[in-house]
Design a protein around this motif. Structure first.
Motif, PDB file in Angstrom:
ATOM      1  N   ILE A  19     -59.177  16.791  44.541  1.00 10.31           N
ATOM      2  CA  ILE A  19     -59.703  17.408  43.321  1.00 10.31           C
ATOM      3  C   ILE A  19     -58.781  18.551  42.903  1.00 10.31           C
ATOM      4  N   LEU A  20     -58.446  18.622  41.634  1.00  5.41           N
ATOM      5  CA  LEU A  20     -57.625  19.715  41.124  1.00  5.41           C
ATOM      6  C   LEU A  20     -58.477  20.969  40.972  1.00  5.41           C
ATOM      7  N   THR A  21     -57.990  22.085  41.487  1.00  6.45           N
ATOM      8  CA  THR A  21     -58.668  23.367  41.290  1.00  6.45           C
ATOM      9  C   THR A  21     -58.212  23.977  39.976  1.00  6.45           C
ATOM     10  N   GLN A  22     -59.187  24.389  39.179  1.00  2.44           N
ATOM     11  CA  GLN A  22     -58.919  25.037  37.895  1.00  2.44           C
ATOM     12  C   GLN A  22     -59.535  26.429  37.917  1.00  2.44           C
ATOM     13  N   ALA A  23     -58.796  27.419  37.473  1.00  2.07           N
ATOM     14  CA  ALA A  23     -59.247  28.807  37.547  1.00  2.07           C
ATOM     15  C   ALA A  23     -59.880  29.269  36.248  1.00  2.07           C
ATOM     16  N   TRP A  24     -61.161  29.680  36.353  1.00  5.76           N
ATOM     17  CA  TRP A  24     -61.698  30.486  35.263  1.00  5.76           C
ATOM     18  C   TRP A  24     -61.554  31.953  35.659  1.00  5.76           C
ATOM     19  N   SER A  25     -61.473  32.813  34.673  1.00  5.98           N
ATOM     20  CA  SER A  25     -61.085  34.209  34.887  1.00  5.98           C
ATOM     21  C   SER A  25     -59.749  34.298  35.626  1.00  5.98           C
ATOM     22  N   PRO A  26     -58.725  33.559  35.180  1.00  5.58           N
ATOM     23  CA  PRO A  26     -57.478  33.498  35.934  1.00  5.58           C
ATOM     24  C   PRO A  26     -56.696  34.803  35.971  1.00  5.58           C
ATOM     25  N   ILE A  27     -56.935  35.698  34.993  1.00  4.68           N
ATOM     26  CA  ILE A  27     -56.254  36.982  35.024  1.00  4.68           C
ATOM     27  C   ILE A  27     -57.228  38.110  35.335  1.00  4.68           C
ATOM     28  N   GLY A  28     -58.388  37.725  35.886  1.00  2.00           N
ATOM     29  CA  GLY A  28     -59.306  38.729  36.410  1.00  2.00           C
ATOM     30  C   GLY A  28     -60.129  39.468  35.388  1.00  2.00           C
ATOM     31  N   GLY A  29     -60.118  39.011  34.124  1.00  2.00           N
ATOM     32  CA  GLY A  29     -60.908  39.707  33.115  1.00  2.00           C
ATOM     33  C   GLY A  29     -62.385  39.713  33.427  1.00  2.00           C
ATOM     34  N   ILE A  30     -62.815  38.707  34.185  1.00  2.00           N
ATOM     35  CA  ILE A  30     -64.227  38.591  34.508  1.00  2.00           C
ATOM     36  C   ILE A  30     -64.650  39.602  35.577  1.00  2.00           C
ATOM     37  N   THR A  31     -63.703  40.452  36.013  1.00  2.00           N
ATOM     38  CA  THR A  31     -64.112  41.560  36.879  1.00  2.00           C
ATOM     39  C   THR A  31     -65.056  42.490  36.118  1.00  2.00           C
ATOM     40  N   TRP A  57     -72.969  41.773  37.126  1.00  2.00           N
ATOM     41  CA  TRP A  57     -72.587  41.497  38.503  1.00  2.00           C
ATOM     42  C   TRP A  57     -71.581  42.536  38.986  1.00  2.00           C
ATOM     43  N   GLY A  58     -71.866  43.116  40.135  1.00  2.00           N
ATOM     44  CA  GLY A  58     -70.897  43.998  40.785  1.00  2.00           C
ATOM     45  C   GLY A  58     -70.951  45.420  40.255  1.00  2.00           C
ATOM     46  N   GLU A  59     -71.043  46.378  41.155  1.00  2.00           N
ATOM     47  CA  GLU A  59     -71.088  47.779  40.758  1.00  2.00           C
ATOM     48  C   GLU A  59     -69.746  48.477  40.947  1.00  2.00           C
ATOM     49  N   HIS A  60     -68.867  47.862  41.723  1.00  2.00           N
ATOM     50  CA  HIS A  60     -67.586  48.502  42.027  1.00  2.00           C
ATOM     51  C   HIS A  60     -66.461  47.652  41.445  1.00  2.00           C
ATOM     52  N   ARG A  61     -66.471  47.528  40.152  1.00  2.00           N
ATOM     53  CA  ARG A  61     -65.488  46.684  39.488  1.00  2.00           C
ATOM     54  C   ARG A  61     -64.177  47.441  39.316  1.00  2.00           C
ATOM     55  N   ARG A  62     -63.084  46.708  39.394  1.00  2.00           N
ATOM     56  CA  ARG A  62     -61.786  47.275  39.066  1.00  2.00           C
ATOM     57  C   ARG A  62     -60.952  46.181  38.429  1.00  2.00           C
ATOM     58  N   SER A  63     -60.098  46.575  37.530  1.00  2.00           N
ATOM     59  CA  SER A  63     -59.321  45.604  36.776  1.00  2.00           C
ATOM     60  C   SER A  63     -58.119  45.119  37.572  1.00  2.00           C
ATOM     61  N   VAL A  64     -58.001  43.805  37.708  1.00  2.00           N
ATOM     62  CA  VAL A  64     -56.824  43.224  38.352  1.00  2.00           C
ATOM     63  C   VAL A  64     -55.581  43.562  37.537  1.00  2.00           C
ATOM     64  N   LEU A  65     -55.726  43.679  36.236  1.00  2.00           N
ATOM     65  CA  LEU A  65     -54.584  43.911  35.357  1.00  2.00           C
ATOM     66  C   LEU A  65     -53.875  45.226  35.648  1.00  2.00           C
ATOM     67  N   SER A  66     -54.574  46.183  36.240  1.00  2.00           N
ATOM     68  CA  SER A  66     -53.956  47.482  36.527  1.00  2.00           C
ATOM     69  C   SER A  66     -53.504  47.614  37.972  1.00  2.00           C
ATOM     70  N   ASP A  67     -53.531  46.516  38.729  1.00  9.32           N
ATOM     71  CA  ASP A  67     -53.108  46.586  40.127  1.00  9.32           C
ATOM     72  C   ASP A  67     -51.614  46.931  40.213  1.00  9.32           C
ATOM     73  N   PRO A  68     -51.242  47.919  41.044  1.00 12.38           N
ATOM     74  CA  PRO A  68     -49.828  48.339  41.121  1.00 12.38           C
ATOM     75  C   PRO A  68     -48.888  47.257  41.634  1.00 12.38           C
ATOM     76  N   VAL A  69     -49.362  46.392  42.521  1.00 13.18           N
ATOM     77  CA  VAL A  69     -48.508  45.318  43.020  1.00 13.18           C
ATOM     78  C   VAL A  69     -48.132  44.378  41.877  1.00 13.18           C
ATOM     79  N   LEU A  70     -49.115  44.000  41.085  1.00 14.30           N
ATOM     80  CA  LEU A  70     -48.844  43.121  39.950  1.00 14.30           C
ATOM     81  C   LEU A  70     -47.952  43.817  38.927  1.00 14.30           C
ATOM     82  N   GLY A  71     -48.173  45.106  38.753  1.00 10.94           N
ATOM     83  CA  GLY A  71     -47.332  45.862  37.831  1.00 10.94           C
ATOM     84  C   GLY A  71     -45.877  45.886  38.271  1.00 10.94           C
TER      85      GLY A  71
END
Length: 296
Positions: A183-195, A200-214
């Motif tokens: 089965i092919l895996t398909q990603a929803w929220s592939p860039i983490g916007g669904i954080t 859902w979740g009280e300790h959210r942080r944006s993947v987009l601002s992660d220093p490693v990705l930056g």
């Protein structure tokens, strides 16, 4: 190198990078889809529960592209599970989209509290497949135990499993199970916007601002979002970013002219927290949301 398309387990070829419209209002959807198709996307992902299938169809028509050039994916909501109801769910979706055939029709949730209805819905998808009304069938948010029971009780292995998947939540067990079944895996929220998924979740942080990705993005002259999409594609996954902003739509498609190194991919892999940001398919019964899909 990364291919721009992926072959599903029944031989159907699907563009690897799709355009999503989750949480896109009906008023914005048609224009966003038209923009995406003019940008170069050829795969649109929607769902009955999003309430914008009709506008997706309108955007495709506005693009001027022939129907055969666009891969359309949509989802059956749990209120339409059951053999006859799911057969009719196709009619509703096709009617709103304005098409006779859907390229990929998937079950939106496993709905484990009423899994007999899920099995009946899957058998209806098999019927639609054999009748040529859909070209491929799939599932969404199915965990390994849901997969195992589904495959034991049905005849056709799903082509796709669409799950929450981004650098902070990589779901290795689900990806492994998908791989074992072909089965092919398909990603929803592939860039983490669904954080920032509401409720859902009280300790959210944006993947987009992660220093490693930056840091990786700076090394390639790209954005963190582009790095994440490239990370998915180089590992053989489908990804469906969403936006209604024309600049972001174009940015998210501009990911085929650079390559991440094995070390960079490993660094992104290492960001996994094991914590989902969207709803757990085992913990919340989706039927409780009270969504009823209207007629076409």
């Amino acid at each position: 190198m990364t291919t721009t398309s992926l072959q599903l387990n029944n031989g159907v070829v699907m563009p690897a990078l799709g355009f999503g419209v989750f949480q896109s209002s009906p008023e914005e959807t048609a224009a966003a889809v038209e923009t995406a198709l003019k940008t170069g996307y050829r795969h649109i992902d929607t769902a009955a529960a999003y309430g914008n299938e009709r506008e997706v169809g309108e955007g495709i028509r506005r693009s001027g592209l022939d129907r055969s050039e666009v891969f359309i994916e949509t989802k059956v909501w749990v209120s339409d599970y059951g053999y006859d109801r799911t057969l009719h769910a196709f009619d509703k979706a096709a009617g709103k989209l304005g098409v006779e055939q859907i390229d990929l029709l998937i079950l939106h949730q496993p709905a484990p509290k009423g899994f007999d209805a899920t099995i009946a819905a899957s058998r209806a998808l098999e019927k639609l497949l054999s009748d040529g009304k859909v070209r491929s069938i799939g599932i969404s948010n199915f965990m390994p135990r849901h997969l195992a029971e589904l495959i034991e009780r049905t005849d056709v292995v799903p082509a796709v499993n669409q799950i929450e998947l981004h650098p902070y939540f990589t779901q290795p067990e689900v990806r492994q199970a998908d791989s074992e079944y072909g089965i092919l895996t398909q990603a929803w929220s592939p860039i983490g916007g669904i954080t920032f998924y509401p409720g859902w979740g009280e300790h959210r942080r944006s993947v987009l601002s992660d220093p490693v990705l930056g840091e990786i993005a700076d090394a390639h002259g790209k954005t963190p979002a582009q790095v994440m999409l490239r990370w998915h594609l180089q590992q053989g996954r489908s990804a469906i970013p969403k936006s209604v902003n024309p600049a972001r739509i174009a940015e998210n498609f501009d990911v085929f002219d650079f390559e991440l190194s094995a070390e960079e991919i490993a660094r992104v892999d290492a960001l996994d927290t094991g914590v989902r940001s969207g709803p757990d398919p085992d913990e919340r019964d989706p039927i409780s949301l009270g969504i009823v899909i209207p007629e076409a």
